[in-house]
Structures are given as C-alpha cells and as structure tokens.
Design a protein around this motif. Structure first.
Motif, PDB file in Angstrom:
ATOM      1  N   ILE A 244      44.419  54.859  41.266  1.00 23.11           N
ATOM      2  CA  ILE A 244      44.056  53.450  41.083  1.00 23.11           C
ATOM      3  C   ILE A 244      43.166  53.297  39.858  1.00 23.11           C
ATOM      4  N   GLU A 245      42.204  54.226  39.706  1.00 20.48           N
ATOM      5  CA  GLU A 245      41.311  54.172  38.544  1.00 20.48           C
ATOM      6  C   GLU A 245      42.100  54.287  37.248  1.00 20.48           C
ATOM      7  N   LYS A 246      43.066  55.206  37.224  1.00 17.89           N
ATOM      8  CA  LYS A 246      43.862  55.400  36.014  1.00 17.89           C
ATOM      9  C   LYS A 246      44.743  54.184  35.717  1.00 17.89           C
ATOM     10  N   SER A 247      45.163  53.488  36.763  1.00 18.52           N
ATOM     11  CA  SER A 247      46.067  52.351  36.567  1.00 18.52           C
ATOM     12  C   SER A 247      45.360  51.135  35.968  1.00 18.52           C
ATOM     13  N   GLY A 248      44.033  51.066  36.158  1.00 20.26           N
ATOM     14  CA  GLY A 248      43.274  49.943  35.619  1.00 20.26           C
ATOM     15  C   GLY A 248      43.477  48.643  36.371  1.00 20.26           C
ATOM     16  N   THR A 249      43.989  48.729  37.616  1.00 16.89           N
ATOM     17  CA  THR A 249      44.291  47.507  38.379  1.00 16.89           C
ATOM     18  C   THR A 249      43.132  47.075  39.277  1.00 16.89           C
ATOM     19  N   TRP A 250      42.066  47.851  39.333  1.00 24.06           N
ATOM     20  CA  TRP A 250      40.927  47.539  40.211  1.00 24.06           C
ATOM     21  C   TRP A 250      40.001  46.567  39.477  1.00 24.06           C
ATOM     22  N   LYS A 251      40.209  45.299  39.700  1.00 20.36           N
ATOM     23  CA  LYS A 251      39.439  44.282  38.967  1.00 20.36           C
ATOM     24  C   LYS A 251      38.548  43.499  39.931  1.00 20.36           C
ATOM     25  N   ALA A 252      37.416  43.031  39.417  1.00 21.34           N
ATOM     26  CA  ALA A 252      36.461  42.284  40.232  1.00 21.34           C
ATOM     27  C   ALA A 252      37.030  40.919  40.604  1.00 21.34           C
ATOM     28  N   ILE A 253      36.707  40.496  41.830  1.00 15.84           N
ATOM     29  CA  ILE A 253      37.113  39.174  42.307  1.00 15.84           C
ATOM     30  C   ILE A 253      35.949  38.218  42.059  1.00 15.84           C
ATOM     31  N   PRO A 254      36.179  37.091  41.402  1.00 15.30           N
ATOM     32  CA  PRO A 254      35.065  36.185  41.064  1.00 15.30           C
ATOM     33  C   PRO A 254      34.272  35.748  42.297  1.00 15.30           C
ATOM     34  N   ALA A 255      32.969  35.678  42.148  1.00  9.11           N
ATOM     35  CA  ALA A 255      32.116  35.200  43.233  1.00  9.11           C
ATOM     36  C   ALA A 255      32.216  33.685  43.336  1.00  9.11           C
ATOM     37  N   GLY A 256      31.862  33.171  44.502  1.00  8.35           N
ATOM     38  CA  GLY A 256      31.828  31.728  44.691  1.00  8.35           C
ATOM     39  C   GLY A 256      33.171  31.108  44.982  1.00  8.35           C
ATOM     40  N   VAL A 257      34.207  31.940  45.130  1.00  7.32           N
ATOM     41  CA  VAL A 257      35.545  31.412  45.429  1.00  7.32           C
ATOM     42  C   VAL A 257      35.740  31.395  46.937  1.00  7.32           C
ATOM     43  N   SER A 258      36.249  30.330  47.462  1.00 11.06           N
ATOM     44  CA  SER A 258      36.525  30.205  48.890  1.00 11.06           C
ATOM     45  C   SER A 258      38.009  30.466  49.133  1.00 11.06           C
ATOM     46  N   PHE A 259      38.302  31.458  49.972  1.00 16.04           N
ATOM     47  CA  PHE A 259      39.690  31.789  50.286  1.00 16.04           C
ATOM     48  C   PHE A 259      40.055  31.189  51.643  1.00 16.04           C
ATOM     49  N   SER A 260      41.072  30.369  51.661  1.00 15.60           N
ATOM     50  CA  SER A 260      41.538  29.784  52.910  1.00 15.60           C
ATOM     51  C   SER A 260      43.054  29.711  52.883  1.00 15.60           C
ATOM     52  N   LEU A 270      44.328  38.719  42.450  1.00 18.65           N
ATOM     53  CA  LEU A 270      43.391  39.842  42.320  1.00 18.65           C
ATOM     54  C   LEU A 270      43.073  40.437  43.691  1.00 18.65           C
ATOM     55  N   LEU A 271      42.857  39.553  44.674  1.00 20.27           N
ATOM     56  CA  LEU A 271      42.576  40.012  46.037  1.00 20.27           C
ATOM     57  C   LEU A 271      43.768  40.757  46.612  1.00 20.27           C
ATOM     58  N   ALA A 272      44.975  40.223  46.373  1.00 23.05           N
ATOM     59  CA  ALA A 272      46.195  40.862  46.883  1.00 23.05           C
ATOM     60  C   ALA A 272      46.372  42.258  46.304  1.00 23.05           C
ATOM     61  N   ALA A 273      46.161  42.392  45.000  1.00 23.75           N
ATOM     62  CA  ALA A 273      46.329  43.695  44.338  1.00 23.75           C
ATOM     63  C   ALA A 273      45.373  44.729  44.921  1.00 23.75           C
ATOM     64  N   LYS A 274      44.143  44.306  45.171  1.00 23.42           N
ATOM     65  CA  LYS A 274      43.139  45.244  45.677  1.00 23.42           C
ATOM     66  C   LYS A 274      43.426  45.634  47.127  1.00 23.42           C
ATOM     67  N   LEU A 275      43.738  44.648  47.968  1.00 23.66           N
ATOM     68  CA  LEU A 275      44.027  44.938  49.378  1.00 23.66           C
ATOM     69  C   LEU A 275      45.292  45.782  49.524  1.00 23.66           C
ATOM     70  N   ALA A 276      46.291  45.527  48.694  1.00 24.05           N
ATOM     71  CA  ALA A 276      47.529  46.320  48.753  1.00 24.05           C
ATOM     72  C   ALA A 276      47.288  47.747  48.285  1.00 24.05           C
ATOM     73  N   ALA A 277      46.478  47.903  47.245  1.00 23.33           N
ATOM     74  CA  ALA A 277      46.189  49.246  46.726  1.00 23.33           C
ATOM     75  C   ALA A 277      45.498  50.102  47.781  1.00 23.33           C
ATOM     76  N   MET A 278      44.670  49.470  48.612  1.00 22.15           N
ATOM     77  CA  MET A 278      43.940  50.209  49.653  1.00 22.15           C
ATOM     78  C   MET A 278      44.745  50.365  50.934  1.00 22.15           C
ATOM     79  N   GLY A 279      45.892  49.676  51.013  1.00 23.17           N
ATOM     80  CA  GLY A 279      46.740  49.811  52.189  1.00 23.17           C
ATOM     81  C   GLY A 279      46.478  48.795  53.277  1.00 23.17           C
ATOM     82  N   ASP A 280      45.610  47.818  53.032  1.00 20.90           N
ATOM     83  CA  ASP A 280      45.316  46.801  54.041  1.00 20.90           C
ATOM     84  C   ASP A 280      46.341  45.678  54.048  1.00 20.90           C
ATOM     85  N   LEU A 281      46.983  45.454  52.907  1.00 21.42           N
ATOM     86  CA  LEU A 281      48.009  44.416  52.755  1.00 21.42           C
ATOM     87  C   LEU A 281      49.319  45.115  52.388  1.00 21.42           C
TER      88      LEU A 281
END
Length: 582
Positions: A244-260, A270-281
């Motif tokens: 994941i580190e080598k791929s450069g896809t681990w990006k910060a998710i902006p603060a103050g955003v409400s997900f609903s 960004l959230l989808a990419a991170k959750l999928a990379a970790m296996g949660d999505l």
C-alpha cells in the motif's frame, strides 16, 4: 576451544611478515605454482585473514555502538565461523579458485526483503555489500565477437584483490550475524522492569558455519523467525501495508466532512480506497464515490478491530485513526513483530494468553483456543507488568486476601478520614499480630511493618471468589472481583495491577480440564465456601501476560488497540534508535 582460537589468532598476527598486496597477489595468482609456492600462499592468506579479522573485531568503528557483552558475543561468533577451518580460508569465497559462493547472492536477495521481516536492509550494510561485491566480482566486459575470433581464446579474468575479498567476506559475516541476532532477539530489548521477557537461544556462529557449508543461507535465517501462527499472519499483513505504501494510494481524508447515506464526492472515494485496501470494504467498491450501507458495515468492521466505539459513523476518533500515516502503521506492525521475538518458541501445551491492551484473557490447548474471558487490567499508575512463560501454580477457591502495603498506603487518606471504611469493606486489622478495632489505631503514627489488613472469604473480598496464582516477582495474579460494573466498559484499565476476570468459574473450568472430579458444580461450590481451598491444575500451564497493540486474531483479522501505557511510544524510539546505530 575459543581460547585456542585466540592463541592462533594472536600467533598469526604477531608473526605477520608485512608483505605488500602486490607481493601477495603475485604469489597467489601465478600460474603453475609449485607445492612450496602454494604452501607459502596459503600461509599468506591465513596471515592476512587473521590480521583483518583482528582489526575488524577490535576497531572502534565496528564496536563503538556495542556493549562489552555484545562485542564479546560477536567476536566469539566470528571466531567460530573462521576458526572452524583454523583460519585457513575465507567462508563466502574461494581465494585460490578466485570464485564466490552462490550463497552471497542468495544472502543479498534475502537481505533486500528485510522489510518483510520488519527490519531495514540498510541496517545490515546491504549497499556496502553490493558495492564491495561489484568491486570484487565486476560484470564481465562485453567483447565484440569479431575481436574475440581474432584472439582465438577468451581473455583470462583479472586476478582478484585479496584484501578486497577479505573485506567482503568479513562484511558478509558480520552483516549475517547482526541480521540473525535481530531475527532471533529483535532489534532491541525492553529495558523496563515491567517487561519480563525471554531470550530465545541459538548459536549464531554455528548456524552461519552450517549455512555456508550447506549453502542454505535463506533457510538458516528463515528458521530464526518466531514459529507462532499469529506471527506469520502479522507478517503477511505487513507485506500488504508495504505494498500500500509503495502504491501511494494511502491518502488523508479531509477533516470536518460528514459522511451519511447517499453522500457522494471525492472524500467518499478516498474513504472507499482506504477501507478497501485494509479489507473492510469489498475491493469491488474501492473506487466508489457514494456512501451506502456497505460503507456503514465497513466502518463498523474497522471500529471493531481498532477497539473504537462501534457506531458505523465516521466520528472524530474514527477519522483520526483512519488518517494515521501509512509509515506509522508499518512501524507499529514492525514493533509488534519485534514483541513476538521476545516470546519462547514453545508457549506451552496448555497456556493462558492475557493481552493487556485487548482487555481479554484466553486459554489455549496447543493451537486450539478453548475459551475467552473479558478482563480488567491495571490503571496507568499501576501498570500490569508483562510476564512471559510463567508457570501457573494454584487455583484458590474462596480466597482470603492480605492487602499489600502498597495498596493499603494508597487508601490511607480515606482510612484516616474514617477508619470505618475498613469495617464496611469487611477488612480485619491486625497490629503486631493481634486483631484490633481500626478506630483504635493511630493511623498517623503507625509503623506499617506492624500492620496487617485481611479480608476473609466473602462476597466483599476484593479477590472475589477465586484467585489464580502464577509465579512472578510482582505479586500479580488473575482473580475474580465483586465489582462487575467495570467489565461493561470498553477501555478496562482500573485495577492496581492484577488482572480481574469477568467469569472466573469458566476460567477455572478450562484450567481444570483433565481432572474429571472437578465438575462445574463442584467448582462453584468451592468458590462459595467459607474456607480456602487450593487446587493444582492437572496439566502444566504457562501464563503469558503480553502487550500487543497490533496482532492477527484466530480468525485472521488484523486487530489494533490503543497504547494505554505508552509502551509503543517509548519502544518505537528505542527501535528507531537501534536502527540509527546500525
């Protein structure tokens, strides 16, 4: 034998005749050597090797970062490696045949993958080894076929430089021994008295000697990794995070955003990419830009395995955890892999596994988990110590409890204000061996050596109805408690250091498996008696009180927990410092 090595070493150094490199090379690489010349050449190789070996062991550059014990150990290991041939040859190369051993490239390839073992290849002089190898064994020059036809024969390779061959050999040996040591013991050892760990033992000098003889460098190093299944699983997750580190896809998710539900946009992607990379999505939704029920489920999974409040909402604590830099996640995995190296290879036929940051206690028979029990551990000012490979001694049903002075002194202010708290808590007071009313004790002047505070077997006893004693120097044990409320909280660090169990009867039942006389009903009868009863477990049982903030559970899920004692913060500094010294 080691003393003889030193005698040989000193002898050759003291008799070194001071030939120049050109003189040595002229003898080593002259075709058609006579038997006398060969004998002299062998002697020169021995003398040159011994001189360089001594310089290597004793030079400030090589040893300034090591303790005296570490210096001695590495010196002895190198002596075993080269002394096994009476210092008559290099171990990774053949000087007279001018060839290298295929194990050199095998070692270089394995060292390049050091990050997968939780280490940095640069700590083991990888670039120096590669540079020196190219110097000694440069790629063969390309020769035009027409030019070669004119010469009839391929030109003989240039002779190797003996000094450079020796330097490469010693560089490889020292690198191997340092790497092997870290694979076995970890790159650093905890220094706190609250960490009682074991040192796995191997003779690394003999290991390298055998590996070179058998031409199996990789196998010899691989066998030094812990054999626990959970270590191998954690290693697999480390490899995934490195990718994941080598791929450069681990990006910060902006603060103050409400997900609903129904929200769309770049933040969701960004959230989808991170959750999928970790296996949660599911990976099929890695590029999704619309928040739906799958995201809610994924967030709940993520919160569960990170020890967060499970809400399915990307709240502030969840977002902060999600935005942990990938480099920090990798370092945390590496640190916890180090902690596996502080455990014995054999955890025991039956063993108790109490992971402090997880607030859970497990019983295993071999590799099979037989039960799990919610626990409470020590608060920050009374940290539960890490205690590894300690034998379980006794189960005590309906225990009495003599309150340790350290705990009694902590409660002294309350006792001074109202000695009656001792009566309410069913605590008996003894002064110089005689029972006394707590109101008659001068608590401002009393000598604590003369005082004993004791609770008899009752529901109010702080040990509850069962206590489980295991060998240690900290007066730590597992026990029941009359306070059941704390087990309902998520972060359970409230005790004075001992480990409280939510279901001591179930724990006792599993420890007594194999003794058919102790039925569940008999256990409960013994627990609610007015008399103490000691019972020895029928099977040898080891207790491991450990501290893992990242691990893989028995279902293969990567788990993280909060660093409740700040051990991670301190030990990451030690780990990084050890790497800087290498």
């Amino acid at each position: 034998m080691q003393k003889n090595y030193w005698i040989i070493l000193i002898f050759f150094v003291s008799t070194y005749i001071g030939c120049t490199q050109d003189q040595i090379d002229s003898l080593l690489y002259t075709n058609g050597q006579s038997a006398a010349d060969k004998a002299l050449n062998d002697s020169l190789v021995i003398e040159k090797l011994c001189e360089n070996l001594t310089n290597h062991l004793l030079s400030d550059d090589e040893t300034k970062s090591l303790s005296q014990n570490e210096m001695t150990k590495i010196s002895n290991e190198l002596l075993k490696v080269y002394g096994s041939s009476n210092f008559e040859k290099l171990r990774w190369q053949d000087v007279l045949q001018q060839t290298d051993n295929p194990t050199i490239l095998q070692y270089i390839d394995y060292l390049r993958k050091a990050d997968e073992n939780g280490f940095l290849a640069s700590d083991y002089q990888l670039s120096d080894i590669e540079s020196q190898y190219r110097k000694v064994y440069p790629p063969a020059p390309k020769i035009d076929s027409t030019e070669l036809a004119k010469k009839k024969t391929e030109p003989a390779p240039a002779p190797k430089n003996l000094q450079e061959m020796i330097d490469l050999d010693l560089l490889l040996s020292r690198s191997y021994l340092n790497y092997a040591s870290d694979l076995l013991y970890g790159s650093f050892r905890p220094k706190s008295r609250n960490w009682e760990v074991v040192a796995r033992e191997r003779d690394l000098g003999e290991l390298l000697d055998k590996a070179l003889t058998d031409k199996d460098i990789e196998g010899s190093l691989q066998m030094l990794n812990p054999t626990h299944r959970n270590f191998a699983l954690l290693q697999q997750h480390l490899k995934k995070y490195l990718d994941i580190e080598k791929s450069g896809t681990w990006k910060a998710i902006p603060a103050g955003v409400s997900f609903s539900k129904g929200k769309s946009g770049e933040e969701v992607t960004l959230l989808a990419a991170k959750l999928a990379a970790m296996g949660d999505l599911p990976t099929t939704k890695a590029n999704s830009n619309t928040f739906d029920e799958d995201f809610t489920t994924a967030i709940k999974n993520y919160q569960t395995r990170n020890g967060l409040a499970v809400t399915g909402v990307v709240d502030a604590p969840t977002l902060q955890r999600l935005n942990t830099p990938i480099e920090e996640e990798i370092d945390l995995l590496r640190l916890n892999m180090n902690r596996f190296r502080w455990l014995p290879d054999d955890l025991g036929e039956r063993y108790v596994w109490a992971n402090i940051p997880e607030f859970m206690v497990y019983v295993y028979d071999g590799d099979k988990r037989t039960t799990e029990i919610v626990s409470v551990v020590g608060e920050y000012k009374n940290m539960t110590p890490i205690l590894v490979n300690k034998p379980m001694q006794n189960i005590i049903f309906s225990p009495t409890w003599t309150i340790p002075r350290s705990i009694a002194k902590e409660e002294l202010e309350y006792i001074k204000m109202n000695p009656g708290v001792l009566i309410v808590a069913d605590v008996e007071v003894f002064l110089k061996g005689k029972k006394i009313n707590p109101y008659k004790v001068d608590w401002d002047k009393v000598d604590w050596k003369d005082v004993k505070l004791k609770q008899d077997p009752k529901d109010s006893n702080s040990m509850g109805r069962a206590k489980f004693m295991f060998s240690n120097n900290h007066s730590i044990y597992l026990h029941d408690t009359p306070n059941k409320v704390d087990f309902k909280t998520r972060v359970r660090s409230f005790s004075h250091g001992c480990i409280r169990l939510a279901d001591p009867a179930l724990f006792a039942e599993h420890l007594l498996t194999g003794n058919d006389a102790w039925t569940n009903q008999k256990i409960r009868n013994a627990m609610f008696s007015e008399k103490e009863r000691y019972v020895k477990p029928p099977k040898s049982t080891r207790v491991h009180v450990v501290y893992f903030t990242a691990w893989v559970d028995d279902d293969g899920t990567l788990q993280f927990r909060r660093d409740i004692y700040n051990h991670d913060r301190r030990q990451l500094k030690l780990m990084n410092k050890a790497e800087e010294k290498s």
